[in-house]
Design a protein around this motif. Structure first.
Motif, PDB file in Angstrom:
ATOM      1  N   GLY A  50       0.778  -1.225   0.000  1.00  0.00           N
ATOM      2  CA  GLY A  50       0.000   0.000   0.000  1.00  0.00           C
ATOM      3  C   GLY A  50       0.813   1.280   0.000  1.00  0.00           C
ATOM      4  O   GLY A  50       0.252   2.365  -0.128  1.00  0.00           O
ATOM      5  N   THR A  51       2.133   1.163   0.147  1.00  0.00           N
ATOM      6  CA  THR A  51       2.980   2.367   0.156  1.00  0.00           C
ATOM      7  C   THR A  51       3.343   2.826  -1.245  1.00  0.00           C
ATOM      8  O   THR A  51       3.918   3.892  -1.425  1.00  0.00           O
ATOM      9  CB  THR A  51       4.270   2.115   0.959  1.00  0.00           C
ATOM     10  N   GLU A  52       3.011   2.020  -2.227  1.00  0.00           N
ATOM     11  CA  GLU A  52       3.292   2.352  -3.622  1.00  0.00           C
ATOM     12  C   GLU A  52       1.973   2.480  -4.352  1.00  0.00           C
ATOM     13  O   GLU A  52       1.066   1.660  -4.169  1.00  0.00           O
ATOM     14  CB  GLU A  52       4.148   1.233  -4.244  1.00  0.00           C
ATOM     15  N   LEU A  53       1.832   3.502  -5.169  1.00  0.00           N
ATOM     16  CA  LEU A  53       0.592   3.699  -5.903  1.00  0.00           C
ATOM     17  C   LEU A  53       0.312   2.506  -6.810  1.00  0.00           C
ATOM     18  O   LEU A  53       1.214   1.992  -7.472  1.00  0.00           O
ATOM     19  CB  LEU A  53       0.663   4.977  -6.745  1.00  0.00           C
ATOM     20  N   PRO A  54      -0.938   2.033  -6.853  1.00  0.00           N
ATOM     21  CA  PRO A  54      -1.287   0.936  -7.761  1.00  0.00           C
ATOM     22  C   PRO A  54      -0.988   1.318  -9.210  1.00  0.00           C
ATOM     23  O   PRO A  54      -1.127   2.481  -9.589  1.00  0.00           O
ATOM     24  CB  PRO A  54      -2.797   0.754  -7.541  1.00  0.00           C
ATOM     25  N   GLU A  55      -0.586   0.360  -9.987  1.00  0.00           N
ATOM     26  CA  GLU A  55      -0.280   0.632 -11.399  1.00  0.00           C
ATOM     27  C   GLU A  55      -0.799  -0.507 -12.268  1.00  0.00           C
ATOM     28  O   GLU A  55      -0.045  -1.370 -12.694  1.00  0.00           O
ATOM     29  CB  GLU A  55       1.227   0.817 -11.614  1.00  0.00           C
ATOM     30  N   PRO A  56      -2.109  -0.543 -12.523  1.00  0.00           N
ATOM     31  CA  PRO A  56      -2.630  -1.547 -13.449  1.00  0.00           C
ATOM     32  C   PRO A  56      -1.983  -1.345 -14.826  1.00  0.00           C
ATOM     33  O   PRO A  56      -1.701  -0.197 -15.198  1.00  0.00           O
ATOM     34  CB  PRO A  56      -4.129  -1.244 -13.507  1.00  0.00           C
ATOM     35  N   PRO A  57      -1.706  -2.371 -15.592  1.00  0.00           N
ATOM     36  CA  PRO A  57      -2.032  -3.776 -15.325  1.00  0.00           C
ATOM     37  C   PRO A  57      -0.933  -4.537 -14.568  1.00  0.00           C
ATOM     38  O   PRO A  57      -1.025  -5.755 -14.439  1.00  0.00           O
ATOM     39  CB  PRO A  57      -2.175  -4.336 -16.743  1.00  0.00           C
ATOM     40  N   PHE A  58       0.096  -3.840 -14.087  1.00  0.00           N
ATOM     41  CA  PHE A  58       1.195  -4.532 -13.409  1.00  0.00           C
ATOM     42  C   PHE A  58       0.829  -4.918 -11.978  1.00  0.00           C
ATOM     43  O   PHE A  58       1.273  -5.953 -11.476  1.00  0.00           O
ATOM     44  CB  PHE A  58       2.459  -3.661 -13.405  1.00  0.00           C
ATOM     45  N   THR A  59       0.055  -4.078 -11.316  1.00  0.00           N
ATOM     46  CA  THR A  59      -0.390  -4.392  -9.958  1.00  0.00           C
ATOM     47  C   THR A  59      -1.904  -4.263  -9.884  1.00  0.00           C
ATOM     48  O   THR A  59      -2.532  -3.678 -10.769  1.00  0.00           O
ATOM     49  CB  THR A  59       0.265  -3.451  -8.918  1.00  0.00           C
ATOM     50  N   GLU A  60      -2.473  -4.793  -8.800  1.00  0.00           N
ATOM     51  CA  GLU A  60      -3.930  -4.751  -8.657  1.00  0.00           C
ATOM     52  C   GLU A  60      -4.292  -4.577  -7.183  1.00  0.00           C
ATOM     53  O   GLU A  60      -3.508  -4.914  -6.285  1.00  0.00           O
ATOM     54  CB  GLU A  60      -4.559  -6.031  -9.218  1.00  0.00           C
ATOM     55  N   GLY A  61      -5.471  -4.018  -6.947  1.00  0.00           N
ATOM     56  CA  GLY A  61      -5.943  -3.808  -5.591  1.00  0.00           C
ATOM     57  C   GLY A  61      -5.314  -2.589  -4.948  1.00  0.00           C
ATOM     58  O   GLY A  61      -4.299  -2.070  -5.417  1.00  0.00           O
ATOM     59  N   PRO A  62      -5.902  -2.114  -3.842  1.00  0.00           N
ATOM     60  CA  PRO A  62      -5.411  -0.899  -3.173  1.00  0.00           C
ATOM     61  C   PRO A  62      -4.000  -1.045  -2.602  1.00  0.00           C
ATOM     62  O   PRO A  62      -3.306  -0.043  -2.418  1.00  0.00           O
ATOM     63  CB  PRO A  62      -6.448  -0.673  -2.066  1.00  0.00           C
ATOM     64  N   GLU A  63      -3.587  -2.276  -2.304  1.00  0.00           N
ATOM     65  CA  GLU A  63      -2.253  -2.496  -1.748  1.00  0.00           C
ATOM     66  C   GLU A  63      -1.175  -2.563  -2.830  1.00  0.00           C
ATOM     67  O   GLU A  63       0.009  -2.623  -2.529  1.00  0.00           O
ATOM     68  CB  GLU A  63      -2.225  -3.777  -0.919  1.00  0.00           C
ATOM     69  N   GLY A  64      -1.606  -2.579  -4.093  1.00  0.00           N
ATOM     70  CA  GLY A  64      -0.651  -2.628  -5.188  1.00  0.00           C
ATOM     71  C   GLY A  64       0.071  -3.954  -5.286  1.00  0.00           C
ATOM     72  O   GLY A  64       1.271  -3.996  -5.599  1.00  0.00           O
ATOM     73  N   ARG A  65      -0.665  -5.030  -5.045  1.00  0.00           N
ATOM     74  CA  ARG A  65      -0.059  -6.359  -5.159  1.00  0.00           C
ATOM     75  C   ARG A  65       0.197  -6.683  -6.627  1.00  0.00           C
ATOM     76  O   ARG A  65      -0.551  -6.255  -7.505  1.00  0.00           O
ATOM     77  CB  ARG A  65      -0.948  -7.427  -4.534  1.00  0.00           C
ATOM     78  N   VAL A  66       1.264  -7.433  -6.895  1.00  0.00           N
ATOM     79  CA  VAL A  66       1.593  -7.816  -8.268  1.00  0.00           C
ATOM     80  C   VAL A  66       0.431  -8.609  -8.856  1.00  0.00           C
ATOM     81  O   VAL A  66      -0.102  -9.523  -8.212  1.00  0.00           O
ATOM     82  CB  VAL A  66       2.890  -8.639  -8.308  1.00  0.00           C
ATOM     83  N   ALA A  67       0.033  -8.256 -10.067  1.00  0.00           N
ATOM     84  CA  ALA A  67      -1.111  -8.899 -10.715  1.00  0.00           C
ATOM     85  C   ALA A  67      -0.908 -10.407 -10.810  1.00  0.00           C
ATOM     86  O   ALA A  67       0.206 -10.899 -11.043  1.00  0.00           O
ATOM     87  CB  ALA A  67      -1.332  -8.303 -12.098  1.00  0.00           C
ATOM     88  N   ALA A  68      -1.985 -11.139 -10.655  1.00  0.00           N
ATOM     89  CA  ALA A  68      -1.931 -12.605 -10.618  1.00  0.00           C
ATOM     90  C   ALA A  68      -1.372 -13.200 -11.901  1.00  0.00           C
ATOM     91  O   ALA A  68      -0.782 -14.295 -11.882  1.00  0.00           O
ATOM     92  CB  ALA A  68      -3.339 -13.152 -10.348  1.00  0.00           C
ATOM     93  N   LYS A  69      -1.518 -12.484 -13.008  1.00  0.00           N
ATOM     94  CA  LYS A  69      -1.072 -13.046 -14.292  1.00  0.00           C
ATOM     95  C   LYS A  69       0.434 -13.270 -14.348  1.00  0.00           C
ATOM     96  O   LYS A  69       0.925 -14.016 -15.211  1.00  0.00           O
ATOM     97  CB  LYS A  69      -1.500 -12.145 -15.451  1.00  0.00           C
ATOM     98  N   TYR A  70       1.204 -12.647 -13.437  1.00  0.00           N
ATOM     99  CA  TYR A  70       2.659 -12.816 -13.464  1.00  0.00           C
ATOM    100  C   TYR A  70       3.120 -14.050 -12.669  1.00  0.00           C
ATOM    101  O   TYR A  70       4.284 -14.436 -12.754  1.00  0.00           O
ATOM    102  CB  TYR A  70       3.351 -11.555 -12.937  1.00  0.00           C
TER     103      TYR A  70
END
Length: 426
Positions: free
Chosen positions: A269-289
């Motif tokens: 959550g300390t890093e701004l989300p960046e779809p499509p690389f991350t997802e959700g408010p916490e900016g977790r790495v997207a599942a596709k990776y």
């Protein structure tokens, strides 16, 4: 606590770690003159102070305020790694050549171009190129044929680099150097260029640059590990038209060893989300990776099979405290050379954003590098590129000598003007 002599000149020199002898060599002055400047007995020209201040600002990581110091052209530009480095030392890019359309899309999304991005270098009109001081090129390595010059002479056919490098892309670089006689150049390639074809390829390249084109050339293989968390060895070849005493042995490599944790998404959550690389408010790495069960099983079996044969082939599994293998252009296939551990899950690939950071295109406090292409194209582009901080170090090391060449050229122009006046009015 370190004390400095009471002059601005001395402060800048000592802060940069240059000796009096080194500064004298760079500025083309005697050591006695440097001592006089340091002691305040006389003052250097404002232009020389400007040069030293520019070098100092780059040395200390501060942006240069002196405007453009020189003009350069960017050949085999890719996504602009060399350009980014040479702009960081005050260079202005006046010409670009890159044949790959996807690379050109990324290049144009990230750099202000007041000139068109040219395609195939072999179709460039050499007579209508803008004036420039420095040529930079990450030219592809192609096979060279070394022909007997005596036989070519007997047949009345061309020899020298026109013969030995004909049909290679290095030939086009050599032609530009011959035609325009830039003050300096930087060529970058894979480490294996030195050993390609039992060393014959590199022998032709060096012979062409030194003997045929008459440049003073030095080279060095540099590992990116002190700059980015990646083992990536590349060869850098630097040439100057005049002997300005440039030497790679004087390049100081930092003792730092960055770790992968510095380029991975924080996912907290300390890093701004960046779809499509991350997802959700916490900016977790997207599942596709995350690797599928099938692909992960295949990679494990593949590694076991080669391990049983005594081979070293297999995936590379890394965590935040590690340094990665070399990111390659084939990373898009399965990501096997750099896989990131995940607790309770299969490992994952790096995201393209993490690749941008791993290659030094993204830095804290700067605008994020724009990635306008698909993941597949992005992986290819970053895998084929240079580690930007390494080139920045090389470019910074070149800058004092580029200034020296610029100064020499300016003096020569003034002499030519003077001689013309003497002829007219004498």
């Amino acid at each position: 606590m370190k004390t400095f002599k009471n002059t601005e000149f001395a402060y800048i020199r000592e802060t940069m770690g240059y000796s009096v002898k080194e500064v004298a060599e760079i500025l083309g002055k005697s050591e006695r003159t440097i001592y006089r400047w340091e002691n305040g007995e006389s003052l250097p020209k404002k232009s020389l102070i400007r040069e030293l201040k520019t070098i100092y600002s780059i040395h200390t990581g501060q942006p240069s305020k002196s405007g453009h110091n020189f003009k350069f052209i960017d050949l085999f530009a890719g996504i602009g790694g060399l350009r980014k480095a040479f702009e960081s030392i005050g260079g202005k890019c006046v010409f670009t050549s890159e044949w790959d359309l996807a690379c050109r899309k990324t290049y144009q999304a990230n750099y202000e171009c007041d000139h068109p991005v040219n395609g195939d270098i072999r179709e460039v009109d050499l007579d209508n190129m803008p004036q420039y001081d420095v040529l930079v090129a990450g030219f592809p390595c192609q096979p060279f044929s070394i022909a007997g010059v005596s036989k070519k002479n007997s047949l009345g056919r061309p020899h020298g680099f026109y013969d030995a490098t004909q049909g290679t892309l290095f030939f086009d670089v050599a032609q530009m150097i011959e035609r325009h006689r830039p003050k300096a150049f930087l060529l970058e390639n894979v480490k294996n260029l030195v050993s390609h074809d039992k060393g014959n390829t590199f022998k032709v390249i060096m012979k062409t640059l030194k003997e045929e084109l008459g440049y003073h050339v030095d080279y060095r293989i540099i590992d990116a590990k002190p700059y980015v968390p990646q083992h990536r060895e590349r060869i850098f070849i630097v040439g100057f038209r005049d002997d300005v005493s440039f030497a790679f042995k004087d390049l100081k490599i930092p003792d730092t060893r960055p770790k992968l944790g510095s380029i991975l998404h924080f996912e907290n959550g300390t890093e701004l989300p960046e779809p499509p690389f991350t997802e959700g408010p916490e900016g977790r790495v997207a599942a596709k990776y995350t690797l599928s069960d099938r692909l992960w099983e295949y990679l494990k079996n593949y590694a076991e099979k080669h391990k049983a044969k005594g081979n070293g082939f297999g995936y590379g599994l890394f965590g935040p405290d590690d340094v990665a293998r070399t990111l390659s252009a084939r990373y898009y296939k399965d990501g096997s050379e750099i896989l990131i551990r995940q607790e309770g899950r299969n490992p994952r690939r790096l995201t393209p954003r993490e690749c941008a950071r791993l290659m030094g295109f993204d830095k804290l406090g700067q605008r994020s590098f724009v990635i306008p292409v698909s993941d597949t194209q992005a992986y290819k582009q970053f895998g084929n590129s240079v580690a930007v901080p390494v080139v920045e170090a090389v470019a910074s090391h070149m800058l004092p000598y580029i200034f020296k060449m610029m100064r020499t050229a300016k003096d020569m122009n003034q002499l030519e003007i003077l001689f013309e006046k003497v002829e007219v009015y004498g």
